[in-house]
Motif scaffolding. Structure first.
Motif, PDB file in Angstrom:
ATOM      1  N   ASN A 211       1.457  11.806  43.145  1.00 14.45           N
ATOM      2  CA  ASN A 211       1.379  13.043  43.916  1.00 14.45           C
ATOM      3  C   ASN A 211       2.637  13.901  43.762  1.00 14.45           C
ATOM      4  O   ASN A 211       2.557  15.131  43.769  1.00 14.45           O
ATOM      5  N   CYS A 212       3.797  13.280  43.609  1.00 15.78           N
ATOM      6  CA  CYS A 212       5.022  14.041  43.348  1.00 15.78           C
ATOM      7  C   CYS A 212       4.951  14.730  41.984  1.00 15.78           C
ATOM      8  O   CYS A 212       5.349  15.887  41.839  1.00 15.78           O
ATOM      9  N   ILE A 213       4.446  14.027  40.988  1.00 10.78           N
ATOM     10  CA  ILE A 213       4.318  14.625  39.659  1.00 10.78           C
ATOM     11  C   ILE A 213       3.333  15.793  39.713  1.00 10.78           C
ATOM     12  O   ILE A 213       3.568  16.854  39.124  1.00 10.78           O
ATOM     13  N   LEU A 214       2.240  15.615  40.454  1.00 11.32           N
ATOM     14  CA  LEU A 214       1.254  16.688  40.595  1.00 11.32           C
ATOM     15  C   LEU A 214       1.870  17.909  41.278  1.00 11.32           C
ATOM     16  O   LEU A 214       1.664  19.044  40.857  1.00 11.32           O
ATOM     17  N   LEU A 215       2.647  17.658  42.336  1.00 12.21           N
ATOM     18  CA  LEU A 215       3.217  18.754  43.116  1.00 12.21           C
ATOM     19  C   LEU A 215       4.327  19.491  42.364  1.00 12.21           C
ATOM     20  O   LEU A 215       4.306  20.717  42.268  1.00 12.21           O
ATOM     21  N   PHE A 216       5.272  18.728  41.794  1.00 10.16           N
ATOM     22  CA  PHE A 216       6.446  19.359  41.206  1.00 10.16           C
ATOM     23  C   PHE A 216       6.306  19.643  39.713  1.00 10.16           C
ATOM     24  O   PHE A 216       6.980  20.516  39.176  1.00 10.16           O
ATOM     25  N   GLY A 217       5.444  18.895  39.028  1.00 10.25           N
ATOM     26  CA  GLY A 217       5.317  19.065  37.584  1.00 10.25           C
ATOM     27  C   GLY A 217       4.048  19.764  37.150  1.00 10.25           C
ATOM     28  O   GLY A 217       3.969  20.288  36.044  1.00 10.25           O
ATOM     29  N   LEU A 218       3.031  19.749  38.028  1.00  9.44           N
ATOM     30  CA  LEU A 218       1.762  20.369  37.673  1.00  9.44           C
ATOM     31  C   LEU A 218       1.351  21.457  38.659  1.00  9.44           C
ATOM     32  O   LEU A 218       0.214  21.944  38.619  1.00  9.44           O
ATOM     33  N   ASN A 219       2.291  21.817  39.559  1.00 10.89           N
ATOM     34  CA  ASN A 219       2.075  22.958  40.443  1.00 10.89           C
ATOM     35  C   ASN A 219       0.844  22.804  41.332  1.00 10.89           C
ATOM     36  O   ASN A 219       0.157  23.780  41.626  1.00 10.89           O
ATOM     37  N   ARG A 220       0.546  21.544  41.750  1.00 10.40           N
ATOM     38  CA  ARG A 220      -0.593  21.328  42.639  1.00 10.40           C
ATOM     39  C   ARG A 220      -0.082  21.310  44.062  1.00 10.40           C
ATOM     40  O   ARG A 220       0.693  20.437  44.435  1.00 10.40           O
ATOM     41  N   LYS A 221      -0.510  22.253  44.873  1.00  6.54           N
ATOM     42  CA  LYS A 221      -0.057  22.303  46.257  1.00  6.54           C
ATOM     43  C   LYS A 221      -1.024  21.597  47.213  1.00  6.54           C
ATOM     44  O   LYS A 221      -0.753  21.504  48.401  1.00  6.54           O
ATOM     45  N   ASP A 222      -2.145  21.085  46.688  1.00  8.09           N
ATOM     46  CA  ASP A 222      -3.152  20.437  47.537  1.00  8.09           C
ATOM     47  C   ASP A 222      -2.999  18.916  47.545  1.00  8.09           C
ATOM     48  O   ASP A 222      -3.970  18.188  47.695  1.00  8.09           O
ATOM     49  N   VAL A 223      -1.760  18.437  47.357  1.00  9.07           N
ATOM     50  CA  VAL A 223      -1.478  17.003  47.451  1.00  9.07           C
ATOM     51  C   VAL A 223      -0.326  16.782  48.428  1.00  9.07           C
ATOM     52  O   VAL A 223       0.474  17.685  48.665  1.00  9.07           O
ATOM     53  N   PHE A 224      -0.252  15.584  49.022  1.00  9.81           N
ATOM     54  CA  PHE A 224       0.738  15.301  50.062  1.00  9.81           C
ATOM     55  C   PHE A 224       1.399  13.954  49.791  1.00  9.81           C
ATOM     56  O   PHE A 224       0.943  12.928  50.281  1.00  9.81           O
ATOM     57  N   PRO A 225       2.476  13.940  49.002  1.00  8.59           N
ATOM     58  CA  PRO A 225       3.164  12.682  48.707  1.00  8.59           C
ATOM     59  C   PRO A 225       3.712  12.050  49.986  1.00  8.59           C
ATOM     60  O   PRO A 225       4.373  12.728  50.775  1.00  8.59           O
ATOM     61  N   VAL A 226       3.419  10.769  50.194  1.00  7.19           N
ATOM     62  CA  VAL A 226       3.894  10.068  51.393  1.00  7.19           C
ATOM     63  C   VAL A 226       4.917   9.009  51.000  1.00  7.19           C
ATOM     64  O   VAL A 226       4.577   7.998  50.405  1.00  7.19           O
ATOM     65  N   ASP A 227       6.161   9.282  51.328  1.00  6.54           N
ATOM     66  CA  ASP A 227       7.238   8.331  51.076  1.00  6.54           C
ATOM     67  C   ASP A 227       7.706   7.763  52.418  1.00  6.54           C
ATOM     68  O   ASP A 227       7.055   7.947  53.442  1.00  6.54           O
ATOM     69  N   THR A 228       8.832   7.060  52.393  1.00  2.00           N
ATOM     70  CA  THR A 228       9.309   6.428  53.615  1.00  2.00           C
ATOM     71  C   THR A 228       9.617   7.444  54.722  1.00  2.00           C
ATOM     72  O   THR A 228       9.415   7.180  55.906  1.00  2.00           O
ATOM     73  N   TRP A 229      10.067   8.659  54.320  1.00  3.43           N
ATOM     74  CA  TRP A 229      10.391   9.671  55.330  1.00  3.43           C
ATOM     75  C   TRP A 229       9.138  10.292  55.935  1.00  3.43           C
ATOM     76  O   TRP A 229       9.071  10.504  57.148  1.00  3.43           O
ATOM     77  N   ILE A 230       8.149  10.582  55.088  1.00  6.80           N
ATOM     78  CA  ILE A 230       6.899  11.135  55.614  1.00  6.80           C
ATOM     79  C   ILE A 230       6.193  10.099  56.482  1.00  6.80           C
ATOM     80  O   ILE A 230       5.544  10.436  57.476  1.00  6.80           O
ATOM     81  N   ASN A 231       6.364   8.826  56.136  1.00  7.52           N
ATOM     82  CA  ASN A 231       5.836   7.754  56.987  1.00  7.52           C
ATOM     83  C   ASN A 231       6.453   7.854  58.385  1.00  7.52           C
ATOM     84  O   ASN A 231       5.765   7.770  59.408  1.00  7.52           O
ATOM     85  N   LYS A 232       7.767   8.092  58.444  1.00  6.59           N
ATOM     86  CA  LYS A 232       8.443   8.256  59.740  1.00  6.59           C
ATOM     87  C   LYS A 232       7.948   9.506  60.464  1.00  6.59           C
ATOM     88  O   LYS A 232       7.742   9.501  61.683  1.00  6.59           O
ATOM     89  N   VAL A 233       7.778  10.590  59.697  1.00  9.24           N
ATOM     90  CA  VAL A 233       7.277  11.835  60.279  1.00  9.24           C
ATOM     91  C   VAL A 233       5.930  11.603  60.946  1.00  9.24           C
ATOM     92  O   VAL A 233       5.711  12.001  62.095  1.00  9.24           O
ATOM     93  N   TYR A 234       5.040  10.933  60.219  1.00  6.77           N
ATOM     94  CA  TYR A 234       3.689  10.701  60.737  1.00  6.77           C
ATOM     95  C   TYR A 234       3.725   9.885  62.031  1.00  6.77           C
ATOM     96  O   TYR A 234       3.062  10.232  63.011  1.00  6.77           O
TER      97      TYR A 234
END
Length: 277
Positions: A211-234
């Motif tokens: 999802n990070c590659i899609l967002l930052f390398g393929l300009n896809r804004k309809d994905v939501f990469p979930v890492d340890t920080w987003i896990n905390k956010v959720y």
DNA sequence: GCCCAGGGATGCG
DNA sequence: CGCATCCATGGG
């Protein structure tokens, strides 16, 4: 905010939707340095020097067209932020990271960089990537380009270990050996589902890295990469303690839709920068 | 010494 | 599918 393109310079007047520090430090790029009001940014084989003044920002570069697109200056972020601020969860995060822009970085550079990023910290990721650039990238005008696929095919397992990749050395070596230049070019014309399936089949690429590659390398804004920080956010926002990242990914993507990628960056920067739980 | 970092691969049920 | 465990490595 007004953007003017000159021969070797992009000038951003009244930069309400662009902040250099926020854009570079929100975890989407690993090759940059900031020294006071001066910043250096590298992408692929290109370099830009950025100066922040009280009421304007200047981007100095030999390739104005590349960096105009790189910083996504064709997109109006004020509209995106207005939409996102209707979401009660996001309002503070958007106000805090008001100057974040999602970079359109090089696809191959993102594949390599985010394989290295897995279960790693940003300082060490930067060091490993610098090692690969200085040992396998071309040197022009006093700096190293990000290595091309063909250049990285010369790297051995020992080289990757020396770069500090740890157990990711074997994964990256395997992925580099199987990738072709046409794979990378063809990826750009596939639909989201096909792109995801291709990426996740690469060694060292799971759901989050894909999802990070899609967002930052393929300009896809309809994905939501979930890492340890987003896990905390959720868990913070929903008052839960789950560690099921597939579930978090599903729920947040469904909540933010086509604006998922933007929402993710504002959340990540706000929570990580403030060390929130 | 423990815990954490922009997680993934593997095996088990 | 969901879940547990292991995986290098440097910094706090």
């Amino acid at each position: 905010m007004k953007i003017v393109k000159e021969k070797n310079k992009i000038i951003i007047y009244n930069p309400t939707d662009f902040n250099v520090k926020q854009t570079l430090e929100c975890g989407q790029i690993f090759r940059f340095s900031i020294d006071g009001e001066r910043a250096l940014v590298y992408s692929k084989d290109k370099k830009a020097e950025i100066f922040t003044y009280p009421s304007k920002i200047e981007v100095l570069t030999d390739d104005v067209d590349y960096f105009y697109n790189f910083f996504d200056f064709n997109t109006d972020y004020s509209k995106i932020k207005d939409q996102l601020k209707c979401d009660e969860f996001l309002k503070k995060a958007v106000d805090y990271g008001y100057g974040i822009r999602i970079l359109k970085n090089d696809l191959f550079e993102m594949i390599v960089s985010f394989i290295i990023s897995a279960n790693n910290n940003i300082g060490r990721i930067k060091k490993s990537i610098e090692y690969l650039c200085s040992h396998f990238g071309e040197k022009n005008n006093g700096y190293y380009a990000f290595p091309t696929l063909d250049e990285l095919k010369c790297a051995t397992f020992i080289d990757y270990k020396n770069a500090g990749l740890g157990y990711r050395a074997e994964q990256l070596k395997e992925t580099i050996s199987t990738l072709t230049n046409s794979d990378i070019e063809n990826l750009k014309s596939l639909n989201l589902d096909e792109q995801f399936k291709f990426l996740i089949n690469l060694k060292g690429v799971g759901e989050k890295v894909a999802n990070c590659i899609l967002l930052f390398g393929l300009n896809r804004k309809d994905v939501f990469p979930v890492d340890t920080w987003i896990n905390k956010v959720y868990n913070h926002l929903t008052n839960t303690t789950t560690t099921n990242r597939k579930l978090i990914t599903r729920e947040l993507t469904s909540r933010y839709g086509n604006l998922s990628g933007y929402a993710q960056q504002y959340f990540f920067y706000y929570f990580r920068d403030n060390k929130l739980k």
